[in-house]
Scaffold this motif. Structure first.
Motif, mmCIF file in Angstrom:
data_model
loop_
_atom_site.group_PDB
_atom_site.id
_atom_site.type_symbol
_atom_site.label_atom_id
_atom_site.label_comp_id
_atom_site.label_asym_id
_atom_site.label_seq_id
_atom_site.Cartn_x
_atom_site.Cartn_y
_atom_site.Cartn_z
ATOM 1 N N SER A 309 0.838 -1.155 0.055
ATOM 2 C CA SER A 309 -0.066 -0.007 0.011
ATOM 3 C C SER A 309 0.972 1.305 0.024
ATOM 4 O O SER A 309 2.178 1.063 0.045
ATOM 5 C CB SER A 309 -0.881 0.000 1.258
ATOM 6 O OG SER A 309 -1.880 1.062 1.114
ATOM 7 N N HIS A 310 0.232 2.454 0.199
ATOM 8 C CA HIS A 310 1.063 3.510 0.209
ATOM 9 C C HIS A 310 1.083 4.087 1.386
ATOM 10 O O HIS A 310 0.397 3.618 2.564
ATOM 11 C CB HIS A 310 0.394 4.576 -1.002
ATOM 12 C CG HIS A 310 -0.926 5.096 -0.689
ATOM 13 N ND1 HIS A 310 -2.270 4.170 -0.660
ATOM 14 C CD2 HIS A 310 -1.533 6.160 -0.083
ATOM 15 C CE1 HIS A 310 -3.139 4.668 -0.454
ATOM 16 N NE2 HIS A 310 -2.846 5.807 0.110
ATOM 17 N N LYS A 311 1.990 5.306 1.613
ATOM 18 C CA LYS A 311 1.954 5.873 2.921
ATOM 19 C C LYS A 311 1.160 7.177 3.225
ATOM 20 O O LYS A 311 1.064 7.334 4.666
ATOM 21 C CB LYS A 311 3.522 6.424 3.068
ATOM 22 C CG LYS A 311 4.621 5.378 2.772
ATOM 23 C CD LYS A 311 5.881 5.806 3.110
ATOM 24 C CE LYS A 311 6.930 4.665 3.108
ATOM 25 N NZ LYS A 311 8.447 4.747 3.358
ATOM 26 N N LYS A 313 -1.794 8.975 4.672
ATOM 27 C CA LYS A 313 -2.800 8.442 5.690
ATOM 28 C C LYS A 313 -3.974 9.150 5.357
ATOM 29 O O LYS A 313 -5.236 8.443 5.782
ATOM 30 C CB LYS A 313 -2.326 8.781 7.060
ATOM 31 C CG LYS A 313 -1.076 7.626 7.445
ATOM 32 C CD LYS A 313 -0.451 7.534 8.759
ATOM 33 C CE LYS A 313 0.290 6.592 9.117
ATOM 34 N NZ LYS A 313 1.407 6.301 8.075
ATOM 35 N N HIS A 318 -5.842 4.138 1.626
ATOM 36 C CA HIS A 318 -4.880 3.927 2.767
ATOM 37 C C HIS A 318 -5.603 3.145 3.848
ATOM 38 O O HIS A 318 -5.274 1.886 4.175
ATOM 39 C CB HIS A 318 -4.168 4.926 3.231
ATOM 40 C CG HIS A 318 -3.136 4.869 4.250
ATOM 41 N ND1 HIS A 318 -3.366 4.503 5.526
ATOM 42 C CD2 HIS A 318 -1.678 4.286 4.247
ATOM 43 C CE1 HIS A 318 -2.247 4.648 6.218
ATOM 44 N NE2 HIS A 318 -1.261 4.179 5.630
ATOM 45 N N TYR A 338 2.222 -6.694 5.822
ATOM 46 C CA TYR A 338 1.960 -5.344 5.107
ATOM 47 C C TYR A 338 3.240 -4.623 4.757
ATOM 48 O O TYR A 338 3.979 -4.565 5.897
ATOM 49 C CB TYR A 338 0.801 -4.649 6.030
ATOM 50 C CG TYR A 338 0.253 -3.558 5.770
ATOM 51 C CD1 TYR A 338 -0.476 -3.313 4.691
ATOM 52 C CD2 TYR A 338 0.903 -2.250 6.458
ATOM 53 C CE1 TYR A 338 -1.026 -2.011 4.313
ATOM 54 C CE2 TYR A 338 0.535 -1.148 6.141
ATOM 55 C CZ TYR A 338 -0.548 -0.772 5.091
ATOM 56 O OH TYR A 338 -0.992 0.254 4.829
ATOM 57 N N GLU A 340 4.080 -0.694 3.456
ATOM 58 C CA GLU A 340 3.775 0.728 2.739
ATOM 59 C C GLU A 340 5.085 1.281 1.827
ATOM 60 O O GLU A 340 6.177 1.410 2.545
ATOM 61 C CB GLU A 340 3.339 1.758 3.845
ATOM 62 C CG GLU A 340 2.116 1.289 4.401
ATOM 63 C CD GLU A 340 1.630 2.499 5.478
ATOM 64 O OE1 GLU A 340 2.577 3.531 5.806
ATOM 65 O OE2 GLU A 340 0.587 2.283 6.000
ATOM 66 N N SER A 342 6.711 3.752 -1.402
ATOM 67 C CA SER A 342 6.221 4.928 -2.007
ATOM 68 C C SER A 342 7.187 4.898 -3.246
ATOM 69 O O SER A 342 7.076 6.100 -4.023
ATOM 70 C CB SER A 342 6.652 6.375 -1.196
ATOM 71 O OG SER A 342 8.043 6.175 -0.655
ATOM 72 N N THR A 367 -2.340 6.579 -5.946
ATOM 73 C CA THR A 367 -1.709 6.224 -4.815
ATOM 74 C C THR A 367 -0.340 5.412 -5.056
ATOM 75 O O THR A 367 0.394 5.470 -4.219
ATOM 76 C CB THR A 367 -2.768 5.703 -3.695
ATOM 77 O OG1 THR A 367 -2.971 4.362 -4.207
ATOM 78 C CG2 THR A 367 -3.927 6.633 -3.474
#
Length: 844
Positions: A309-311, A313, A318, A338, A340, A342, A367
């Motif tokens: 996922s991305h950072k 928030k 997210h 999991y 995060e 970028s 994202t």
């Protein structure tokens, strides 16, 4: 006009719980006249129902003959729990008892063709209508304690004797005592001067209920308490108490078990717990620590799945990634990690550390802009992308240009594309400790985008209420409204539209953590989301959060709420008012809590990954091979004493696998579950990874045993999710896909049994098998006496001439042996037996 004369002259608890049946009669048979009869001391418990009440004078009445006050033209109904001894033994002091007691009296009076109550999917709770006599203030973090003396043999545990120890062990809690407390302390409140309606109000404002099972326990069975922790101490009768599937009662036998329950409650509240923090009841035992370490070792043996996922928030995408990762940690089949990222470099670093068997991308183009086909092709594992704005059209058009597979978190999807999987939504575990607001409080939240309907919420509240609080939380969105200009503009328009002096508006814009957002929603009377239509949009995640806090939800018929529009009674503002939606409570939402639990969500992912990784054999083991009772020569047969003897080893196995469930069963009827368990295993041994469906799985010991043995299956039951007809009609249900469908003693309780059988046959795959048991008497004729819960008994003629011809391309696998001149089972004064109905669908 039909006139029901409903009587209950027993204890106050019985009188209170009769309210549920009174309301059911009102709703089920609109237009009938209802008169109530009870002792004078109990009349205040029914007065708010606005029905005429006749005073009963005399000893507690147990019969079914009309009392002297009953008019000659009225239908007399005694709603004491113990009117019929067999119903009391079987169902205890529950709503099921109420319904069966009512229905049997309809049979006795030969009016069952007109007046029969149904047992709903979700047990009704008790509602006192109108304003309370006085508003009672209750301290935070309080427990209602039923500490009075026990005047019967129902309980052997006297809470008053333990109050000193309780308040010493849990100084952070307050204890509201229904009877004069034997010990005084600053955190003990004496409520002995209150009546049951007052105590019910106190219970509504407490965070837990410590009961002995008497009238105060009945008075606290309100809608707001449906999900609150409830502990019954020292219950010493075999009969069950009023309960609901969604929140089982904890039964405590001694003080240590009471202490454990209170300790868990304190821990869940994240309160400082004094001694409880270091007590064994809170800290993991040594064996639990060993188990935890063993679990970590086991993780090393599981396939690792990387979730990327991305950072940023301040983003719903997210949040979704964080939520699913937290839930998937509980998987026993895979180890989910999991991360995060970028940039490609961060991503590659995580891939090298984890060495995943597959990668799931919490993907949105804005994202995760660094994700491209070249990067994915350099890593030789399956790549699976989550489609956030998923619609049927998007799912059907999905291809493998970027990801090899896709996940659509939309339970309404029809699976037409072989590289698209779907999951249910995910309702986060959350315990709502907040009191219901004293004045109506309507909440809503969402990013400041057009079409969210905040102004419509303002207008609707002002139309229906003269005094209310509206709470709107409109945070700035990192993607789409980073400077907050849209959110502020919406807030200003909302503020300007307030015209009534009694309507107050509270606005906030800070981005809230998951926990704080749930706390925000938990403090509202109802949460309202009035989106515009949005025809080509994905499902809104706002509902996931709102469901978690167990408060009523009001929506528009926006396509973004398509997954909950089916709620019944309706929660759509086009169909109902805000006031009515609030009054209906959370009962319309309970099916979604069950269907979209964390456990169901984890199972969705485990099944998907088993298919992606070609690991269907994970579901298969040698337990499928060479199983069951030897020398079984007939699958279509009578389940009599000879069968009980033959299947005794399987009955013993059921007691070993699901002992708590088995003790609640009628011993002579266990042969049905034994036959199902043995036969399903025999048929399953022919498949590498059989797809199994259980119809009527709630409290089915055969289904419970099969799950304990590791057989994966899908389950449907009105008490868990839905009935067969509802499931069959769902767009997501795949017809012709099940290798085994089994149903234990369900069909006789289904009004349209022909539709029931046709739908089973259509769900079966070619070569699949249907396995059913039912109540049977070959001498049965329509009009003969049957158990109150049955629509019919079955005969050979039913099986051969009525049902089998309806089942296209289906045959019996053997020569049926259904002759039974002397049925050997008696229930509710009816003599019958059990039979099996097993059929196979021809292969293509």
């Amino acid at each position: 006009m039909t006139h029901f004369f409903i009587h209950n002259s027993f204890h106050s608890g019985d009188v209170i719980l009769t309210r549920a049946v009174i309301q059911a009669v009102r709703i089920s048979f609109p237009g009938v006249k209802i008169t109530l009869e009870c002792a004078e001391v109990s009349t205040y418990l029914w007065q708010d129902l606005d029905l005429p009440i006749t005073l009963y004078q005399g000893s507690e009445y147990k019969g079914t003959e009309p009392t002297p006050n009953c008019p000659q033209d009225a239908i007399f109904v005694n709603m004491w729990f113990g009117v019929f001894d067999d119903i009391l033994k079987l169902y205890g002091m529950t709503y099921q008892n109420n319904v069966h007691t009512f229905n049997r009296q309809m049979y006795q009076q030969h009016i069952n063709h007109k007046y029969l109550l149904q047992i709903p999917i979700h047990i009704p709770m008790i509602t006192f209508f109108g304003q309370p006599e006085k508003v009672i203030e209750v301290r935070k973090n309080s427990i209602l304690v039923e500490n009075g003396e026990v005047f019967s043999n129902q309980s052997y545990f006297y809470l008053n004797e333990h109050l000193k120890q309780i308040v010493s062990d849990f100084p952070q809690l307050n204890f509201y005592c229904s009877a004069p407390p034997k010990f005084t302390a600053t955190n003990i409140v004496d409520c002995s001067g209150m009546n049951l309606k007052n105590l019910s109000q106190v219970g509504d404002k407490c965070i837990g209920l410590l009961m002995k099972g008497s009238a105060i326990n009945a008075a606290s069975q309100t809608e707001i308490n449906r999900y609150k922790p409830r502990c019954i101490v020292g219950w010493d009768l075999p009969e069950k108490l009023w309960d609901n599937l969604e929140n089982p009662v904890v039964y405590a036998k001694n003080y240590e078990e009471v202490k454990k329950w209170l300790g868990k409650l304190a821990e869940d509240m994240s309160l400082p717990t004094g001694e409880a923090k270091t007590a064994n009841i809170i800290s993991p035992s040594e064996s639990q620590l060993h188990k935890s370490l063993a679990s970590k070792d086991n993780d090393n043996l599981l396939d690792k799945i990387l979730i990327v996922s991305h950072k940023e928030k301040q983003c719903g995408v997210h949040e979704y990634g964080v939520n699913i990762a937290e839930a998937l940690k509980k998987s026993t089949q895979y180890s989910f990690i999991y991360a995060e990222c970028s940039s490609y470099e961060e991503f590659l670093d995580n891939v090298n550390k984890v060495k995943p068997s597959a990668i799931i991308y919490n993907y949105y183009s804005s994202t995760l802009p660094w994700v491209n086909k070249k990067i994915l092709q350099s890593i030789n594992v399956p790549h699976i992308g989550i489609i956030h704005e998923v619609t049927q059209r998007v799912a059907d058009a999905a291809n493998n240009t970027l990801f090899q597979y896709h996940i659509g978190p939309d339970p309404t999807l029809q699976l037409k594309n072989p590289i698209v999987f779907k999951t249910g939504r995910i309702v986060q575990p959350y315990t709502n400790y907040y009191r219901l607001p004293e004045i109506p409080t309507i909440g809503s939240f969402g990013f400041g985008m057009q079409g969210k309907g905040f102004e419509k919420v303002i207008a609707t509240v002002q139309q229906e209420y003269d005094e209310a609080l509206i709470r709107l939380h409109i945070p700035f969105a990192t993607f789409g409204d980073a400077d907050g200009s849209q959110a502020i503009a919406i807030a200003q328009r909302c503020q300007q539209s307030i015209v009534k002096p009694g309507i107050k508006l509270s606005l906030s814009h800070d981005f809230l953590s998951q926990e704080k957002l749930l706390d925000f929603l938990a403090q509202n009377t109802v949460n309202a989301f009035f989106y515009e239509k949005h025809e080509n949009r994905g499902i809104s995640s706002t509902i996931d959060h709102a469901l978690a806090v167990k408060r009523p939800i009001a929506i528009t018929k926006s396509n973004m709420f398509r997954h909950i529009i089916s709620a019944n009674p309706s929660i759509c503002i086009e169909d109902s008012s805000l006031k009515q939606i609030a009054d209906n409570g959370i009962a319309p939402l309970v099916p979604f809590y069950n269907e979209w639990s964390e456990a169901s969500f984890v199972l969705d992912y485990e099944r998907m990954l088993a298919q992606v990784l070609g690991k269907q054999e994970k579901w298969h083991s040698n337990r499928y091979v060479n199983v069951g009772i030897p020398n079984v020569t007939s699958l279509n047969r009578i389940l009599d004493d000879a069968a009980r003897s033959q299947y005794q080893p399987v009955i013993n196995q059921l007691f070993a696998l699901v002992p708590e469930m088995m003790v609640r069963k009628i011993p002579e009827a266990n042969i049905q579950q034994a036959f199902i368990l043995d036969t399903v295993q025999k048929i399953a041994s022919k498949f590498a990874a059989p797809k199994i469906l259980c119809i009527g799985s709630y409290e089915d010991s055969a289904a419970g045993a099969l799950k304990k043995l590791g057989y994966p299956m899908e389950e449907i039951d009105p008490a868990i999710n839905c009935d067969l007809n509802t499931y069959f009609q769902k767009p997501s249900t795949i017809k012709g896909s099940y290798d085994i469908i089994f149903s234990t003693s369900v069909i006789e309780h289904v009004q349209n049994d022909e539709l029931f059988m046709v739908q089973i046959a259509e769900l079966l795959a070619p070569g699949g098998t249907g396995i059913l048991t039912c109540d049977y008497n070959d001498q049965y004729k329509p009009g003969d006496r049957i158990p109150a819960v049955d629509f019919r008994l079955y005969t050979q003629k039913d099986f051969r001439q009525r049902l089998l011809p309806l089942l296209k391309n289906c045959v019996f696998p053997d020569v049926p042996q259904w002759d039974c001149p002397n049925p050997d089972f008696i229930y509710e004064g009816c003599r019958y037996t059990f039979a099996t109905f097993v059929f196979q669908k021809n292969k293509l």
